[in-house]
Design a protein around this motif. Structure first.
Motif, PDB file in Angstrom:
ATOM      1  N   LEU A   1       0.663  -0.959  -0.045  1.00 19.57           N
ATOM      2  CA  LEU A   1      -0.158   0.109  -0.127  1.00 19.57           C
ATOM      3  C   LEU A   1       0.738   1.140  -0.161  1.00 19.57           C
ATOM      4  N   VAL A   2       0.515   1.959  -0.972  1.00 19.67           N
ATOM      5  CA  VAL A   2       1.640   3.443  -0.893  1.00 19.67           C
ATOM      6  C   VAL A   2       0.873   4.458  -0.535  1.00 19.67           C
ATOM      7  N   LEU A   3       1.339   4.929   0.401  1.00 23.04           N
ATOM      8  CA  LEU A   3       0.909   6.212   1.255  1.00 23.04           C
ATOM      9  C   LEU A   3       1.791   7.653   1.005  1.00 23.04           C
ATOM     10  N   GLU A   4       1.180   8.470   1.380  1.00 25.90           N
ATOM     11  CA  GLU A   4       1.981   9.883   1.144  1.00 25.90           C
ATOM     12  C   GLU A   4       1.589  10.883   2.316  1.00 25.90           C
ATOM     13  N   GLN A   5       2.662  11.166   3.053  1.00 23.69           N
ATOM     14  CA  GLN A   5       2.423  11.807   4.207  1.00 23.69           C
ATOM     15  C   GLN A   5       2.283  13.325   3.751  1.00 23.69           C
ATOM     16  N   LEU A   6       1.664  13.906   4.223  1.00 24.27           N
ATOM     17  CA  LEU A   6       0.906  15.305   3.650  1.00 24.27           C
ATOM     18  C   LEU A   6       1.399  16.518   4.499  1.00 24.27           C
ATOM     19  N   PRO A   7       1.937  17.566   3.645  1.00 24.26           N
ATOM     20  CA  PRO A   7       2.429  18.752   4.309  1.00 24.26           C
ATOM     21  C   PRO A   7       1.200  19.506   4.917  1.00 24.26           C
ATOM     22  N   LYS A   8       1.573  20.232   5.978  1.00 19.58           N
ATOM     23  CA  LYS A   8       0.490  21.277   6.675  1.00 19.58           C
ATOM     24  C   LYS A   8       1.085  22.641   5.986  1.00 19.58           C
ATOM     25  N   PRO A   9      -0.284  23.358   5.511  1.00 24.48           N
ATOM     26  CA  PRO A   9      -0.041  24.516   4.892  1.00 24.48           C
ATOM     27  C   PRO A   9       0.057  25.760   5.846  1.00 24.48           C
ATOM     28  N   ALA A  10      -0.341  25.751   7.042  1.00 23.28           N
ATOM     29  CA  ALA A  10      -0.382  26.750   7.993  1.00 23.28           C
ATOM     30  C   ALA A  10       0.092  26.454   9.450  1.00 23.28           C
ATOM     31  N   GLY A  11       0.806  27.438  10.058  1.00 28.69           N
ATOM     32  CA  GLY A  11       1.105  27.180  11.578  1.00 28.69           C
ATOM     33  C   GLY A  11       0.110  28.257  12.327  1.00 28.69           C
ATOM     34  N   ASN A  12       0.561  28.077  13.754  1.00 28.06           N
ATOM     35  CA  ASN A  12      -0.343  28.933  14.745  1.00 28.06           C
ATOM     36  C   ASN A  12      -1.898  28.252  14.588  1.00 28.06           C
ATOM     37  N   MET A  13      -1.945  26.819  14.432  1.00 28.28           N
ATOM     38  CA  MET A  13      -3.279  26.371  14.426  1.00 28.28           C
ATOM     39  C   MET A  13      -3.505  25.283  15.314  1.00 28.28           C
ATOM     40  N   GLY A  14      -3.393  25.708  16.662  1.00 26.21           N
ATOM     41  CA  GLY A  14      -3.876  24.697  17.619  1.00 26.21           C
ATOM     42  C   GLY A  14      -2.654  24.066  18.320  1.00 26.21           C
ATOM     43  N   GLY A  15      -1.498  24.344  18.127  1.00 24.16           N
ATOM     44  CA  GLY A  15      -0.351  23.895  18.471  1.00 24.16           C
ATOM     45  C   GLY A  15      -0.114  22.417  18.194  1.00 24.16           C
ATOM     46  N   TRP A  16       1.026  21.804  18.667  1.00 23.25           N
ATOM     47  CA  TRP A  16       1.138  20.483  18.626  1.00 23.25           C
ATOM     48  C   TRP A  16       0.257  19.708  17.336  1.00 23.25           C
ATOM     49  N   HIS A  17      -0.614  19.186  17.550  1.00 29.86           N
ATOM     50  CA  HIS A  17      -1.265  18.356  16.363  1.00 29.86           C
ATOM     51  C   HIS A  17      -2.729  18.120  16.623  1.00 29.86           C
ATOM     52  N   HIS A  18      -3.205  19.216  17.471  1.00 31.22           N
ATOM     53  CA  HIS A  18      -4.485  19.129  17.752  1.00 31.22           C
ATOM     54  C   HIS A  18      -5.411  19.817  16.574  1.00 31.22           C
TER      55      HIS A  18
END
Length: 702
Positions: free
Chosen positions: A268-285
C-alpha cells in the motif's frame, strides 16, 4: 543571489560550483509546531536554476559536502513515530538522488545531530549532539563518529574532550569546524575556541565587553585552500514526473521474524501530507488524540498521528518478495506491506523521495544499511515493466472520520452504543459510546475508540515494530466488524474504508483546516489543576491556540465529585462532556438516579445518607445538576458559534486562509466571512501545487 518572501539559510558550496541551502520555499509548516519548514534546495552559483530537492514535510538543516561528493545534513522525520527523537544525519547526492541515512534514525533516545562536517584525512565526521528536541543555535555536545559499521553503531561515536578547564562548555558548543584530525574550531555563546579534542582547549576570540548582551559569535571558519570534492554526475531528468524503485525481497530485514516468503502480496503506497499553515492549535490538535488513560506503558507514548496521509494505491509483490514500481517524483512516500486479505503485515515509519527519472532500490524491508542484496538468479519483478500504482476504488484519498467512518457506526453500532437504553435494557452497552456527538475537541466515537485502543496507530512511539503489531492486523476494531462482536458484520466496502483509515494513521479530520478551530477548552481559571473536570487536557499541557475557554462550575464539581474523583475519573475527559446533547453528558448521567433517567453509578457511601446523596442527583431539578447543565449548554453554544470542521458553515482559522492566499490557492481578496469555501478541495489544491511538474528548459538538470 536569491530573492522573494522566503528564508534561504545555511548555504554550502557544491564541488560543481552550485550552492545547496535550506529554504522555506517548500511552503509548509511543521506539523507539531508554529514555524515554517526548511528543506534542502539548490541553485547555480549565480542563484539561477533554483530547485527543491527534498519532499520532507518537517525540517532539514546544516548541509555540508563530504569528500566523496555526497551532502551530509540533518533530516528530521516522524511517520507515526515519536515527533521529538528522530533528527539525525543523512546524506544525499547533490541532485537529491540516493537520500539515505548516515548515522541514526533508529535511535529513540532523543537529541538532534547537526552541523556535521568531515574530518580531513579520516573517515570520521564531527557533529553537534543537541539534547532533547534541540537547543537554540544548535548548541550541544561536540561529537565525532566513524560510520564504517553503518548508521546503527553508536559505539563509534565519541565526545570531544575539551579538558577540565573548559568542560563546562560542553552542552553550549556549536558550529564545529575541523581543521585537521586533531584541531577543531567551535563557537560557544560570545567566544570562539580551538581544541585538539583530547583535553587541550584554548579561547582564541571573545566579543568585546561592550558588545550588546544578546550578541553571540557563530560559524568560525579556517580560510584556506582545500581539495575540491568529487563531482557526482546528475541522474535527474526534470522532464519526468516519476521515478522507479526496485525492492529485492520484502521479507528480508530487521524485525521480520515470522514473515514467510509469499505472505506479503502487495504494498500500500501512502503519502504523508504537508501542513499549509502554522499557529493552528499547537502540537497536532485536533488531528489525533493524546490521552493519559490510553498509554500502553510500553514506551510507545500517548499521542497519535500528527499528519494526514493520502492513499495513492497498491503495487504487487511477486512470490519471491520482489517488487518494481513507478512512483510519483518529489513526494513524501511510505509503504504498508499487505497480506492476501489486505491486512497490514509490516509498516514503514520513515519516508522515501524519488527524484524525477531516478531509479533506486532497497534490499528488503527495514534491512540493515550495511546489507547487500542476497545472490539470486533474478528478481521476478524485473521480468516485467515497472508496476504503476493501482488506485483503491471507492475510497477517498484522505479519509475523514466524521464524514466517512461515523456513518458506518451509525448504521451498525449506535443502536447499542448510545446513551439511551439498549435493547437488552441497560445503558450504553459495555460502557461504550459510538455516537457522533461532539466532545470538547473530538467526537465521542473517536474518543472512545482511541481510549479503548481499538486501533493500533503507532501512538507516537518508536519505529520498526514487529510484524502485525501496528495497523489493521493489530486493531481489535477489525475483528469486531468482521462478525466477532454480536454478529455485527459491515459490508466489504465499509470494512475496506475502516481498514484504510487505520492504515493511514486513524486521524480525526480529513483536512488541516480543522487545526486551531472547534475546540472548547473547559476549565475554571488559567492555571489548570489535576482535577479531571477542570481541564480536558493532560495536566500541565498548554492551552492550544484556537480553543475557546468555557469556565466549569468548579465549586459544584469539587463538592459533588471531588471526594472520589479529585485527581482522576473513570472516563477520559473527552467523554465526560457532550456538547451536542448536553443532558447526555456523562458528568450528569453517571450521578443521576435511574428513576430520573440517569445511570445511578454514583452510589451513597452509607445507607444513612439522604436520597439526594452528596455525589448524586435524585432529580434533574437539583440546583447543582442545573448548574452543571447550564455550564454544558454554554459550552455547546460556544461550539455552535466557533464551529468544528464537520459542522455546517464551518470557517477555518484566519492563519489557514492567509497562507492559502500567500500560496496563490485562494485569491488575495478572499473574504473568510462571506465567500464560499470547501476546505477539503482547498487542501487538495494546496497539495497539488507542491507536485513536481516537467521542466523542459532548464540547462542544468541538477
Amino acid at each position: 543571489l536569491t530573492s522573494g518572501p522566503f528564508d534561504d539559510i545555511e548555504p554550502t558550496y557544491m564541488p560543481d560550483g552550485r550552492i545547496m541551502f535550506c529554504s522555506t520555499r517548500c511552503n509548509s509548516w511543521v506539523a507539531c509546531g508554529w514555524y515554517k519548514v526548511t528543506t534542502l534546495h539548490c541553485c547555480d552559483g549565480d542563484g539561477g536554476n533554483l530547485r527543491k530537492i527534498s519532499s520532507n514535510i518537517v525540517n532539514e538543516d546544516t548541509p555540508w559536502v563530504l569528500p566523496d561528493g555526497r551532502v551530509l545534513y540533518m533530516r528530521w522525520e516522524y511517520v507515526d513515530r515519536n515527533n521529538l527523537k528522530y533528527q539525525h544525519l543523512w546524506t544525499t547526492n547533490p541532485d537529491g538522488t540516493c537520500q539515505t541515512v548516515f548515522f541514526g534514525n533508529q535511535f529513540d533516545d532523543g537529541g538532534v545531530y547537526c552541523d556535521a562536517k568531515p574530518i580531513p584525512g579520516t573517515n570520521r565526521v564531527v557533529y553537534v549532539h543537541s539534547p532533547g528536541h534541540g537547543l537554540p543555535d544548535h548548541q550541544g555536545v561536540l561529537m565525532t563518529v566513524d560510520p564504517r559499521n553503518g548508521p546503527d553503531d553508536r559505539s563509534l561515536a565519541e565526545p570531544l574532550d575539551l579538558g577540565l578547564q573548559f568542560a563546562a562548555l560542553q552542552g553550549t558548543c556549536c558550529d564545529p569546524y575541523p581543521c585537521s584530525q586533531g584541531c577543531f574550531l567551535f563557537a560557544s555563546q560570545r567566544a570562539i575556541y580551538l581544541t585538539d579534542g583530547k583535553g587541550t582547549t584554548e579561547e582564541i576570540y571573545r566579543l568585546p565587553a561592550a558588545a550588546p548582551p544578546r550578541m553571540i559569535v557563530q560559524e568560525p571558519r579556517l580560510v584556506r585552500v582545500r581539495p575540491r570534492e568529487r563531482v557526482i554526475p546528475s541522474k535527474v531528468d526534470l522532464q519526468q514526473t516519476e521515478g522507479r524503485l526496485v525492492l529485492a525481497d520484502v521479507t528480508y530485514g530487521r524485525n521480520m521474524q515470522g514473515v514467510g516468503r509469499g505472505e506479503i502480496r502487495k504494498l500500500l503506497v501512502l503519502e504523508q501530507l504537508p501542513k499549509p499553515a502554522g499557529n493552528m492549535g499547537g502540537w497536532h490538535h485536533p488531528i489525533s488524540m493524546g490521552h493519559p488513560y490510553a498509554a500502553s506503558g510500553d514506551g510507545t507514548g500517548n499521542c497519535g498521528t500528527f499528519t494526514l496521509k493520502r492513499i495513492l494505491g497498491t503495487v504487487p509483490v511477486e512470490p519471491d518478495g520482489s517488487a518494481y514500481m513507478e512512483l510519483p517524483a518529489m513526494r513524501n512516500l511510505f509503504f504498508v506491506a499487505l497480506d492476501e486479505n489486505d491486512m497490514a503485515v509490516k509498516r514503514m515509519q520513515s519516508f522515501v523521495t524519488l527524484q524525477p527519472g531516478e531509479i533506486t532500490g532497497c534490499v528488503g524491508c527495514h534491512e540493515q544499511r550495511t546489507s547487500t542484496p542476497l545472490p539470486v538468479a533474478g528478481l521476478a519483478a524485473l521480468s516485467r515493466p515497472a508496476s504503476k500504482i493501482q488506485p483503491v476504488a471507492d475510497v477517498p484519498e484522505v479519509i475523514d472520520f466524521p464524514r466517512d467512518i461515523q456513518p458506518i457506526f451509525q448504521q451498525h453500532c449506535v443502536g447499542c452504543h448510545d446513551y439511551e437504553a439498549t435493547p437488552a435494557g441497560g445503558p450504553r452497552d459495555g460502557g461504550v459510546i459510538l455516537t457522533g456527538d461532539h466532545g470538547p475537541w473530538f467526537s465521542h466515537a473517536y474518543a472512545t475508540l482511541t481510549v479503548r485502543r481499538q486501533f493500533a496507530d503507532g501512538r507516537n512511539g518508536g519505529g520498526n515494530r514487529p510484524p502485525r503489531s501496528i495497523g489493521s492486523s493489530a486493531s481489535p476494531l477489525i475483528d469486531k466488524i468482521d462478525g466477532g462482536h454480536y454478529e455485527v458484520k459491515v459490508s466489504p466496502w465499509q470494512r475496506k474504508l475502516i481498514r484504510l483509515w487505520i492504515e493511514t494513521g486513524a486521524a480525526y479530520p480529513g483536512t488541516y483546516a480543522a487545526c486551531g478551530s472547534g475546540m472548547i477548552d473547559i476549565h475554571s481559571h488559567n492555571d489548570p489543576t489535576t482535577h479531571v473536570w477542570d481541564t480536558i487536557m493532560e495536566p500541565g499541557v498548554f492551552r492550544p491556540r484556537g480553543s475557546v475557554n468555557v469556565p466549569a462550575p468548579r465549586e459544584v464539581l469539587d463538592r459533588r465529585c471531588g471526594g472520589c474523583h479529585g485527581g482522576a475519573a473513570p472516563l477520559h475527559p473527552q467523554l465526560l462532556y457532550n456538547l451536542t446533547r448536553p443532558e447526555n453528558s456523562m458528568v450528569l448521567l453517571a450521578p443521576l438516579a435511574k428513576s430520573a433517567g440517569g445511570y445511578g453509578l454514583c452510589k451513597p457511601q452509607t445507607e444513612t445518607e439522604s436520597a439526594d446523596y452528596p455525589a448524586g442527583f435524585a432529580e434533574t431539578t437539583n440546583p447543582d445538576y442545573q448548574a452543571i447543565l447550564a455550564f454544558l449548554r454554554s459550552a455547546s453554544q460556544e461550539l455552535t458559534k466557533v464551529k468544528r470542521f464537520d459542522m455546517q458553515r464551518f470557517r477555518p482559522a484566519p492563519e489557514y486562509v492567509r497562507q492559502m492566499s500567500t500560496y496563490g490557492i485562494l485569491s488575495a481578496s478572499f473574504d473568510l466571512q462571506k465567500d464560499p469555501l470547501d476546505v477539503y478541495r482547498l487542501d487538495q489544491a494546496y497539495w497539488r501545487s507542491l507536485w513536481h511538474r516537467p521542466i523542459t528548459s532548464a540547462p542544468n538538470p541538477q
